[in-house]
Design a protein around this motif. Structure first.
Motif, PDB file in Angstrom:
ATOM      1  N   ILE A 140       0.597  -1.190   0.094  1.00 55.16           N
ATOM      2  CA  ILE A 140       0.270   0.012   0.074  1.00 55.16           C
ATOM      3  C   ILE A 140       0.847   1.321  -0.091  1.00 55.16           C
ATOM      4  O   ILE A 140       1.752   1.306   0.703  1.00 55.16           O
ATOM      5  N   ASP A 141       0.663   2.082  -0.925  1.00 52.66           N
ATOM      6  CA  ASP A 141       1.530   3.580  -1.038  1.00 52.66           C
ATOM      7  C   ASP A 141       0.562   4.544  -0.606  1.00 52.66           C
ATOM      8  O   ASP A 141      -0.205   5.063  -1.096  1.00 52.66           O
ATOM      9  N   TYR A 142       0.830   4.962   0.688  1.00 48.31           N
ATOM     10  CA  TYR A 142      -0.054   5.969   1.354  1.00 48.31           C
ATOM     11  C   TYR A 142       0.038   7.416   0.866  1.00 48.31           C
ATOM     12  O   TYR A 142      -0.865   7.881   0.918  1.00 48.31           O
ATOM     13  N   GLU A 143       1.278   7.652   0.538  1.00 52.94           N
ATOM     14  CA  GLU A 143       1.635   8.835   0.016  1.00 52.94           C
ATOM     15  C   GLU A 143       0.749   9.156  -1.265  1.00 52.94           C
ATOM     16  O   GLU A 143       0.268  10.079  -1.716  1.00 52.94           O
ATOM     17  N   LYS A 144       0.637   7.936  -2.361  1.00 54.66           N
ATOM     18  CA  LYS A 144      -0.198   8.238  -3.492  1.00 54.66           C
ATOM     19  C   LYS A 144      -1.798   8.350  -3.260  1.00 54.66           C
ATOM     20  O   LYS A 144      -2.545   9.218  -3.774  1.00 54.66           O
ATOM     21  N   MET A 145      -2.023   7.540  -1.898  1.00 55.79           N
ATOM     22  CA  MET A 145      -3.745   7.573  -1.621  1.00 55.79           C
ATOM     23  C   MET A 145      -3.893   8.966  -1.222  1.00 55.79           C
ATOM     24  O   MET A 145      -4.837   9.622  -1.411  1.00 55.79           O
ATOM     25  N   GLY A 146      -3.054   9.378  -0.264  1.00 55.78           N
ATOM     26  CA  GLY A 146      -3.041  11.025   0.040  1.00 55.78           C
ATOM     27  C   GLY A 146      -3.134  11.783  -0.790  1.00 55.78           C
ATOM     28  O   GLY A 146      -3.967  12.811  -0.977  1.00 55.78           O
ATOM     29  N   ARG A 147      -2.303  11.655  -1.879  1.00 56.39           N
ATOM     30  CA  ARG A 147      -1.978  12.654  -3.056  1.00 56.39           C
ATOM     31  C   ARG A 147      -3.632  12.598  -3.708  1.00 56.39           C
ATOM     32  O   ARG A 147      -4.290  13.479  -3.987  1.00 56.39           O
ATOM     33  N   ASP A 148      -4.094  11.329  -3.880  1.00 55.01           N
ATOM     34  CA  ASP A 148      -5.339  11.073  -4.652  1.00 55.01           C
ATOM     35  C   ASP A 148      -6.488  11.567  -4.015  1.00 55.01           C
ATOM     36  O   ASP A 148      -7.236  12.335  -4.703  1.00 55.01           O
ATOM     37  N   MET A 149      -6.458  11.652  -2.590  1.00 52.41           N
ATOM     38  CA  MET A 149      -7.636  12.147  -1.886  1.00 52.41           C
ATOM     39  C   MET A 149      -7.596  13.683  -2.178  1.00 52.41           C
ATOM     40  O   MET A 149      -8.749  14.516  -2.119  1.00 52.41           O
ATOM     41  N   GLU A 150      -6.559  14.270  -2.113  1.00 50.70           N
ATOM     42  CA  GLU A 150      -6.323  15.971  -2.173  1.00 50.70           C
ATOM     43  C   GLU A 150      -6.750  16.223  -3.735  1.00 50.70           C
ATOM     44  O   GLU A 150      -7.561  16.982  -3.934  1.00 50.70           O
ATOM     45  N   LEU A 151      -6.211  15.562  -4.828  1.00 49.51           N
ATOM     46  CA  LEU A 151      -6.315  15.917  -5.951  1.00 49.51           C
ATOM     47  C   LEU A 151      -7.705  15.521  -6.556  1.00 49.51           C
ATOM     48  O   LEU A 151      -8.361  16.215  -7.223  1.00 49.51           O
TER      49      LEU A 151
END
Length: 171
Positions: A140-151
């Motif tokens: 799981i890539d939480y950095e990408k998940m967080g970025r996707d949540m914001e974008l």
């Protein structure tokens, strides 16, 4: 907040004649008390019939800009909002285009907390809401998940310092 939230109200009749005459006022006090201090300052003016004033300086507004002709009511509302919610309130006002009602709603209803990063929030949220099989946890890539949540518009963030990211839901 450690710094007093105050405005410097200047007598325009004196100012226009090259005389600095004004008073620092705690902007969080009752609006009638603020107006009374302004009236007293104008009454003690070195210029006769002084009746106009402007805000020439301010302190403690956490990055929020007070204009010279800001209404005393508006300066008071902003000061009270900042006093209640701290420095993050100034950034929220900037985010919402100075709309106190939207900033108030965000901090009261949509605030998720302060994290070291958006990835940390995504990880916490995922672990609280989903049972992750141990053999998949490392993928799981939480950095990408967080970025996707914001974008994707699900959340917005306000960074106030190193590893100090305030996260809000966009509802």
């Amino acid at each position: 907040m450690s710094e007093e939230i105050r405005i410097y109200v200047a007598d325009l009749a004196a100012y226009n004649n090259g005389i600095l005459h004004g008073v620092w006022i705690d902007a969080t006090q009752d609006i009638d008390d603020i107006q009374e201090q302004i009236n007293d300052m104008l009454a003690s003016s070195p210029e006769q019939d002084a009746e106009e004033y402007a805000i020439h300086d301010y302190e403690g507004f956490a990055g929020y800009s007070i204009s010279e002709y800001e209404s005393i009511q508006r300066a008071h509302e902003v000061a009270c909002f900042l006093e209640e919610h701290g420095e993050i309130a100034g950034d929220l006002l900037s985010h919402f285009g100075d709309c106190i009602e939207d900033a108030q709603k965000a901090i009261e209803e949509n605030y998720c907390g302060c994290y070291a990063s958006l990835a940390d929030y995504a990880e916490e949220l995922t672990e609280e809401t989903t049972q992750i099989p141990e053999h998949l946890a490392l993928y799981i890539d939480y950095e990408k998940m967080g970025r996707d949540m914001e974008l994707g518009g699900d959340v917005f963030t306000i960074e106030t310092g190193y590893q100090e990211v305030h996260i809000f839901w966009n509802h």
